[in-house]
Design a protein around this motif. Structure first.
Motif, PDB file in Angstrom:
ATOM      1  N   UNK A  94       0.847  -1.184   0.000  1.00  0.00           N
ATOM      2  CA  UNK A  94       0.000   0.000   0.000  1.00  0.00           C
ATOM      3  C   UNK A  94       0.888   1.241   0.000  1.00  0.00           C
ATOM      4  N   UNK A  95       0.679   2.089  -0.974  1.00  0.00           N
ATOM      5  CA  UNK A  95       1.444   3.322  -1.066  1.00  0.00           C
ATOM      6  C   UNK A  95       0.667   4.461  -0.405  1.00  0.00           C
ATOM      7  N   UNK A  96       1.334   5.227   0.426  1.00  0.00           N
ATOM      8  CA  UNK A  96       0.692   6.335   1.111  1.00  0.00           C
ATOM      9  C   UNK A  96       0.929   7.663   0.408  1.00  0.00           C
ATOM     10  N   UNK A  97       1.714   7.645  -0.658  1.00  0.00           N
ATOM     11  CA  UNK A  97       2.074   8.892  -1.311  1.00  0.00           C
ATOM     12  C   UNK A  97       1.536   8.947  -2.737  1.00  0.00           C
ATOM     13  N   UNK A  98       1.089  10.118  -3.090  1.00  0.00           N
ATOM     14  CA  UNK A  98       0.693  10.426  -4.453  1.00  0.00           C
ATOM     15  C   UNK A  98       1.627  11.523  -4.934  1.00  0.00           C
ATOM     16  N   UNK A  99       1.812  11.598  -6.220  1.00  0.00           N
ATOM     17  CA  UNK A  99       2.618  12.679  -6.786  1.00  0.00           C
ATOM     18  C   UNK A  99       1.694  13.546  -7.616  1.00  0.00           C
ATOM     19  N   UNK A 100       1.703  14.827  -7.334  1.00  0.00           N
ATOM     20  CA  UNK A 100       0.944  15.795  -8.110  1.00  0.00           C
ATOM     21  C   UNK A 100       1.925  16.528  -9.018  1.00  0.00           C
ATOM     22  N   UNK A 101       1.658  16.501 -10.315  1.00  0.00           N
ATOM     23  CA  UNK A 101       2.573  17.049 -11.308  1.00  0.00           C
ATOM     24  C   UNK A 101       2.144  18.438 -11.749  1.00  0.00           C
ATOM     25  N   UNK A 102       3.135  19.303 -11.943  1.00  0.00           N
ATOM     26  CA  UNK A 102       2.905  20.676 -12.389  1.00  0.00           C
ATOM     27  C   UNK A 102       3.815  20.960 -13.577  1.00  0.00           C
ATOM     28  N   UNK A 103       3.245  21.522 -14.619  1.00  0.00           N
ATOM     29  CA  UNK A 103       4.039  21.872 -15.796  1.00  0.00           C
ATOM     30  C   UNK A 103       4.821  23.149 -15.522  1.00  0.00           C
ATOM     31  N   UNK A 111       7.110  17.152  -9.883  1.00  0.00           N
ATOM     32  CA  UNK A 111       6.144  16.442  -9.066  1.00  0.00           C
ATOM     33  C   UNK A 111       6.418  16.612  -7.581  1.00  0.00           C
ATOM     34  N   UNK A 112       5.353  16.894  -6.834  1.00  0.00           N
ATOM     35  CA  UNK A 112       5.440  16.999  -5.383  1.00  0.00           C
ATOM     36  C   UNK A 112       4.682  15.834  -4.771  1.00  0.00           C
ATOM     37  N   UNK A 113       5.316  15.150  -3.826  1.00  0.00           N
ATOM     38  CA  UNK A 113       4.659  14.044  -3.140  1.00  0.00           C
ATOM     39  C   UNK A 113       3.634  14.591  -2.165  1.00  0.00           C
ATOM     40  N   UNK A 114       2.467  13.952  -2.171  1.00  0.00           N
ATOM     41  CA  UNK A 114       1.412  14.302  -1.225  1.00  0.00           C
ATOM     42  C   UNK A 114       1.066  13.045  -0.449  1.00  0.00           C
ATOM     43  N   UNK A 115       1.040  13.143   0.862  1.00  0.00           N
ATOM     44  CA  UNK A 115       0.705  11.999   1.696  1.00  0.00           C
ATOM     45  C   UNK A 115      -0.798  11.964   1.911  1.00  0.00           C
ATOM     46  N   UNK A 116      -1.371  10.795   1.740  1.00  0.00           N
ATOM     47  CA  UNK A 116      -2.793  10.602   1.989  1.00  0.00           C
ATOM     48  C   UNK A 116      -2.938  10.095   3.416  1.00  0.00           C
ATOM     49  N   UNK A 117      -3.115  11.008   4.370  1.00  0.00           N
ATOM     50  CA  UNK A 117      -3.152  10.645   5.785  1.00  0.00           C
ATOM     51  C   UNK A 117      -4.371   9.794   6.142  1.00  0.00           C
ATOM     52  N   UNK A 118      -5.452   9.936   5.412  1.00  0.00           N
ATOM     53  CA  UNK A 118      -6.657   9.145   5.700  1.00  0.00           C
ATOM     54  C   UNK A 118      -6.387   7.663   5.510  1.00  0.00           C
ATOM     55  N   UNK A 119      -5.597   7.307   4.500  1.00  0.00           N
ATOM     56  CA  UNK A 119      -5.333   5.889   4.226  1.00  0.00           C
ATOM     57  C   UNK A 119      -4.505   5.220   5.318  1.00  0.00           C
ATOM     58  N   UNK A 120      -3.820   5.997   6.138  1.00  0.00           N
ATOM     59  CA  UNK A 120      -3.028   5.411   7.229  1.00  0.00           C
ATOM     60  C   UNK A 120      -3.935   4.729   8.246  1.00  0.00           C
ATOM     61  N   UNK A 121      -5.123   5.278   8.446  1.00  0.00           N
ATOM     62  CA  UNK A 121      -6.025   4.778   9.484  1.00  0.00           C
ATOM     63  C   UNK A 121      -7.015   3.742   8.985  1.00  0.00           C
ATOM     64  N   UNK A 122      -6.922   3.337   7.731  1.00  0.00           N
ATOM     65  CA  UNK A 122      -7.831   2.313   7.193  1.00  0.00           C
ATOM     66  C   UNK A 122      -7.332   0.938   7.494  1.00  0.00           C
TER      67      UNK A 122
END
Length: 119
Positions: free
Chosen positions: A1-10, A108-119
């Protein structure tokens, strides 16, 4: 399970349209963050705006002969790929994902999905 997403900006359509300083670095505003871009051996790197040691503006520094980013204040050196301090002081420079695509240059900036930690 990955807790990080990458949001890309041009950042640009291509690296040649960017306003590079004589030291092959520049400051860019990307996704609401101020970062530094560097071009080393025709490859673009993205990393923090300021040095983690004493907040020197890294775009005012230089790239040494081995391709390390050098802070203008105390000459601390950082590997542009992994951010590791190579001059021995133990600091780490925040490095951002960067891709040169057909559609342009993206950071790309990594974004942590904190909600998924508690699932």
């Amino acid at each position: 399970m990955s807790l990080k997403n990458v949001k890309w900006f041009k950042v640009a359509d291509n690296k040649n349209e960017l306003q590079w300083q004589d030291n092959n670095m520049l400051i860019a505003e990307v996704g609401g963050r101020k970062i530094t871009l560097a071009i080393i051996k025709d490859e673009v790197f993205a990393y923090a705006h300021k040095c983690p040691h004493a907040s020197g503006v890294l775009a005012d520094g230089f790239i040494d002969a081995t391709g390390n980013i050098v802070c203008p204040l105390h000459r601390y050196k950082f590997n542009p790929t992994n951010g590791r301090n190579v001059s021995g002081e133990g600091y780490y420079l925040k490095v951002y994902a960067i891709e040169e695509r057909e559609a342009g240059i993206f950071v790309g900036f990594e974004e942590t999905n904190w909600i998924s930690i508690f699932k």
